[in-house]
Design an enzyme around this catalytic site. Structure first.
Site, PDB file in Angstrom:
ATOM      1  N   GLY A 265      68.042 102.634  60.888  1.00  0.00           N
ATOM      2  CA  GLY A 265      68.794 103.735  61.476  1.00  0.00           C
ATOM      3  C   GLY A 265      69.931 103.241  62.345  1.00  0.00           C
ATOM      4  N   ALA A 266      69.666 102.155  63.085  1.00  0.00           N
ATOM      5  CA  ALA A 266      70.678 101.597  63.975  1.00  0.00           C
ATOM      6  C   ALA A 266      70.177 100.258  64.484  1.00  0.00           C
ATOM      7  CB  ALA A 266      70.963 102.544  65.143  1.00  0.00           C
ATOM      8  N   MET A 267      71.064  99.535  65.182  1.00  0.00           N
ATOM      9  CA  MET A 267      70.714  98.233  65.762  1.00  0.00           C
ATOM     10  C   MET A 267      71.397  98.077  67.106  1.00  0.00           C
ATOM     11  SD  MET A 267      69.149  95.405  65.743  1.00  0.00           S
ATOM     12  CE  MET A 267      69.315  94.098  66.959  1.00  0.00           C
ATOM     13  N   GLU A 268      70.625  97.595  68.094  1.00  0.00           N
ATOM     14  CA  GLU A 268      71.040  97.622  69.492  1.00  0.00           C
ATOM     15  C   GLU A 268      71.876  96.433  69.928  1.00  0.00           C
ATOM     16  OE1 GLU A 268      66.745  95.835  69.543  1.00  0.00           O
ATOM     17  OE2 GLU A 268      67.848  97.345  68.403  1.00  0.00           O
ATOM     18  N   HIS A 299      68.144 106.208  71.660  1.00  0.00           N
ATOM     19  CA  HIS A 299      67.244 105.073  71.460  1.00  0.00           C
ATOM     20  C   HIS A 299      68.007 103.760  71.639  1.00  0.00           C
ATOM     21  CE1 HIS A 299      63.813 103.060  69.184  1.00  0.00           C
ATOM     22  NE2 HIS A 299      64.773 102.148  69.086  1.00  0.00           N
ATOM     23  N   GLU A 300      69.141 103.646  70.955  1.00  0.00           N
ATOM     24  CA  GLU A 300      69.911 102.396  71.046  1.00  0.00           C
ATOM     25  C   GLU A 300      70.487 102.196  72.445  1.00  0.00           C
ATOM     26  OE1 GLU A 300      69.404 100.475  68.544  1.00  0.00           O
ATOM     27  OE2 GLU A 300      68.433 102.149  67.526  1.00  0.00           O
ATOM     28  N   HIS A 303      68.038 100.663  74.708  1.00  0.00           N
ATOM     29  CA  HIS A 303      67.892  99.230  74.464  1.00  0.00           C
ATOM     30  C   HIS A 303      68.852  98.379  75.306  1.00  0.00           C
ATOM     31  CE1 HIS A 303      64.893  98.638  71.420  1.00  0.00           C
ATOM     32  NE2 HIS A 303      65.478  99.405  70.522  1.00  0.00           N
ATOM     33  N   GLU A 322      60.844  98.321  71.293  1.00  0.00           N
ATOM     34  CA  GLU A 322      60.932  99.503  70.435  1.00  0.00           C
ATOM     35  C   GLU A 322      60.141 100.689  70.972  1.00  0.00           C
ATOM     36  OE1 GLU A 322      63.188  99.601  68.494  1.00  0.00           O
ATOM     37  OE2 GLU A 322      63.630  97.500  68.077  1.00  0.00           O
TER      38      GLU A 322
END
Length: 847
Positions: A265-268, A299-300, A303, A322
């Site tokens: 979905g995404a990456m931080e 969410h990201e 992080h 996570e």
């Protein structure tokens, strides 16, 4: 994947020798479509005279220089490692190499837009893939500063963790010299490059600093990019987190980039978050997807503190990243945005995922045993994310929300820019709450399995409760009985609604908890354990409540309470305690009144699993027809332009099971049947075409024509899915060969083709591929990257057969390959568990 693994012991031994200071990485992205030049200068201290290694995956290594001494690449570089001998106390290592672009979504991914031929790059490094772009000590506790210098076409935009500088232009090329990053782990470094479109804004941090904001997407998708909304949610998240964490945003800027062919979905990445392009809406999407995008954005952002500022020492504490981001993004969504029912969504989606994962043979404690990189790859799962997030919600209720945030704030301040373990967080929470968490941690974080809570109620002749207790059980393999903070709600029918008339909150512990304060109250129409969803546990309904739920589920006024009842009904079905056919009836009778989009989305997926795999075989076809007919009726009854209308139309297309159904799908797609308020836009047209392909109602040539009309990346994915879904032996074999006999396809096409290949409408053709499936497992595992191997091993398993023969074949493979890599065996075991559960539920359904 030989030679690319790293064990925890190796990482600990290397960390005992090495402490990293800085990286200077110089990249040339103008050297052609297959490789790029990568030159790395690493400065680090070490135990004098010691030997170790640095990680690198490269086609060619041109130069290795250690402390001014040339090292022969042919002798030192092997198995994705460079051996380093005779280290000094202070060291400088230079590595010059040609590295490979990928099309797997790992490392530096290269994508060519079919719309305009433009090239786009982005990095994805979690867990072990920064080594695909530069030489690096690839483990989270060897933090350093990173300075990137990038040469690329002058017309491109180049983004990394630090603010983008003005490039030095030389003809058609430009060189961008970025400032060094703060001290961070290698897996959250980033490079995104290409002719991306962008727009910019800013906000003022709690520290008084002005934080530049950017939103990026590729040119052909830019008309659909609603950047202002993304900025709005980002500002709401910043304000919420900076207040609750009492710690200002720790990086210089915050860019959000929507990139093609993304696996997750995404990456931080610190200050440069990448997102799947699924979140750029070129067609109408459900509210569930819109809300999921908001949760992902937050969410990201979480992080940036939890994971990027403070990072786990090793991947056994991956959950610290996570789970916290999962919990924080949900509470922030509920309290800081318009999506106020985010906890209902969490229950419907995350908890369903967690309960399913926690009942697989591969279940593990939240704090997992991670022996090597292959272990961590398969542990990006429902335990790490959803169970961990659920447990943190329980912990916040256990210690108190204000005390929880205060402990988190102290944790950030004490451990900024460093690495931690679980005990470091618990220590701060114990200080702020005054509670000893050692026992809580041992039961909740260090043991696996999910408990079940059921009410034990006795009443007198007048229906007055004479005894109320909560019974807690645990599976035999994971017998831990845990403490729970939970609510108990009483619901009664009042007019046309089922409303809460009484509620208490208490601590439950042990096998049996007596609840004396409920004695003397009249038994309600519905008793709901875990009311407000504080606890992590499966719940059961007493007989009276079960009858009420079956007849009046849609009348429950509170959406979270409805979601809990939906979940209880599904759990009882999956656990073979009630018939799958009854669950089908429950859904078809009640889902039309459900208001929460994610609850509808999750329940419809479960409905189709029940119809396709859980209903006994001799009435499965009739049930599939009944489900499709019911969904079509719901679609016709739904309010014009509503979220449910879109969900029911797409679910009907997916569930279509007869020629009459597919003729209806065709008429909808062609406009012969129209729904007021529902346009057949690009993506919906494709979804209907996939249905028609699965039913054999279109040809490969018609799919090609649709792709010619929508020659986009998304169109390519739909076309691959549709062709693989065609119900002929020739089409299935062609799809199989494209996936197994060649490794040219990019990650998203692999994923889409596998989805079409196993479409339930083509179940009868899958039997021919059972043996080829098992024959390909080891060769695929040995020759493909982890993500592609996972897509093939999970995606091509013929689960739709749900038969004893498939169960036997899977058991035989596992029995014959006890020495296969543990991560591979885990994936196969999870496939087996799905079939075993389906057979048990079918047996119950036959009664």
């Amino acid at each position: 994947m030989p030679g690319e693994n790293l064990t925890r012991i190796e990482a600990q031994e290397r960390r005992a020798i090495v402490s990293t200071d800085s990286y200077e990485v110089t990249l040339d992205l103008t050297t052609g479509p297959e490789t790029f030049r990568s030159r790395t200068v690493v400065r680090f201290t070490a135990t004098e005279g010691a030997s170790t290694f640095i990680d690198l995956i490269a086609r060619t290594v041109h130069e290795i220089t250690l402390n001014g001494r040339a090292v022969d690449p042919s002798a030192a570089f092997a198995d994705s490692r460079i051996a380093l001998d005779g280290l000094a106390q202070s060291n400088e290592l230079v590595v010059d190499a040609d590295c490979l672009y990928t099309n797997t979504g790992e490392g530096l991914h290269r994508f060519v837009d079919p719309v305009d031929g433009e090239v786009y790059l982005y990095s994805q490094f979690e867990v072990p893939d920064s080594r695909r772009m530069f030489a690096v000590f690839e483990q989270p506790d060897l933090k350093a500063t990173f300075r990137f210098t990038v040469t690329a076409p002058a017309a491109w935009k180049v983004v990394s963790n630090s603010p983008t500088p003005q490039p030095a232009i030389d003809g058609d090329s430009g060189t961008w010299e970025f400032e060094p990053t703060p001290v961070i782990s290698s897996y959250i470094t980033a490079l995104i490059a290409g002719p991306y479109e962008a727009t910019f804004s800013e906000l003022t941090s709690a520290s008084g600093r002005v934080i530049p904001l950017g939103v990026y997407a590729r040119k052909s998708l830019w008309p659909f990019m609603d950047a202002d909304y993304v900025f709005d949610k980002t500002r709401e998240g910043f304000a919420y987190y900076e207040e609750k964490f009492d710690y200002p945003y720790p990086f210089a800027k915050y860019d959000q980039l929507f990139v093609p062919e993304f696996n997750a979905g995404a990456m931080e990445n610190a200050g440069a978050v990448t997102f799947t392009e699924t979140y750029v809406f070129r067609s109408k999407v459900t509210d569930a997807v819109k809300e999921r995008r908001v949760v992902t954005i937050l969410h990201e952002l979480a992080h940036m503190w939890f994971g990027d500022l403070v990072t786990m020492k090793w991947w056994n504490d991956l959950w610290l990243n996570e789970s916290f981001a999962e919990w924080a993004s949900t509470i922030a969504t509920a309290e800081a945005t318009e999506w106020t029912e985010a906890w209902t969504t969490f229950n419907a989606m995350e908890k369903t995922w967690a309960y399913r994962q926690d009942q697989l043979p591969s279940t593990h404690p939240v704090v997992a045993t991670i022996d090597d990189l292959e272990d961590v790859q398969v542990n990006f799962d429902g335990i790490t994310y959803a169970k961990g997030g659920s447990v943190l919600k329980q912990l916040a209720a256990w210690v108190g929300i204000e005390e929880f945030f205060a402990g988190v704030s102290a944790y950030f301040k004490k451990h900024e820019y460093s690495n931690t373990e679980l005990v470091d967080l618990l220590r701060e929470l114990e200080t702020t709450s005054g509670r000893d968490l050692s026992g809580w941690s041992k039961k909740w974080l260090e043991t696996a399995g999910v408990n079940t809570l059921a009410p034990a109620i006795t009443t007198d002749a007048n229906g007055v409760i004479t005894r109320f207790a909560v019974v807690q059980t645990a599976p035999a393999d994971y017998p831990t009985i845990r403490p729970h903070r939970l609510g108990i709600g009483f619901y009664d029918l009042q007019g046309d609604a089922l409303v809460r008339t009484h509620h208490i909150e208490l601590d439950v512990d042990g096998d049996l908890t007596e609840v004396a304060e409920l004695k003397g109250r009249r038994q309600p129409d519905l008793v709901l354990l875990n009311d407000d969803d504080l606890a992590y546990a499966k719940i059961r309904l007493d007989d009276r409540s079960l009858a009420t739920a079956g007849a009046h589920l849609a009348k429950i006024s509170d959406p979270l309470a409805r979601s809990l009842v939906w979940g209880a009904a599904w759990d009882q079905t999956r656990d073979a305690e009630s018939a799958a056919s009854d669950y089908v009836d429950l859904v078809l009778q009640n889902i039309g009144s459900e208001t929460e989009s994610t609850t509808v989305r999750t329940t419809l997926a479960q409905l189709q699993l029940a119809a396709n795999s859980y209903v006994v075989a001799d009435r499965r076809d009739a049930t599939r027809e009944k489900v499709a007919d019911g969904l079509w009726a719901l679609a016709q009854q739904a309010a014009a332009g509503s979220d449910s209308q879109l969900q029911f139309v797409t679910a009907f297309a997916s569930a279509a099971a007869t020629p009459a159904h597919w003729e209806t799908v065709r008429k909808v797609r062609d406009g012969e049947i129209a729904f007021d308020g529902l346009a057949i836009d690009t993506d919906l047209s494709w979804q209907l075409l996939v249905s028609l392909a699965a039913g054999g109602a279109v040809t490969a040539e018609q799919i090609d024509a649709a792709l010619e009309a929508d020659n986009t990346a998304k169109g390519g994915e739909f076309a691959a899915q549709a062709k693989a879904a065609l119900p002929t032996a020739e089409a299935k074999q062609a799809a199989w060969s494209s996936l197994i006999d060649s490794d040219d396809l990019p990650n998203t096409i692999v994923r889409s083709a596998a989805l079409g290949f196993t479409h339930p409408a083509g179940r009868d053709l899958l039997g021919e591929f059972v043996q080829p499936y098992f024959d390909m497992l080891l060769p695929v595992w040995d020759s493909r990257t982890y993500k592609i191997a996972e897509y093939l091993i999970a995606g091509l398993y013929p689960a739709a057969l749900a038969s004893r023969e498939l169960r036997t074949a899977t058991r035989e493979w596992l029995g014959a390959h006890t020495g296969a890599p543990a991560a591979l065996r885990r994936l196969v075991n999870e496939n087996l568990a799905g079939v075993e559960r389906a057979l048990a539920v079918q047996e119950r359904d036959a009664q």
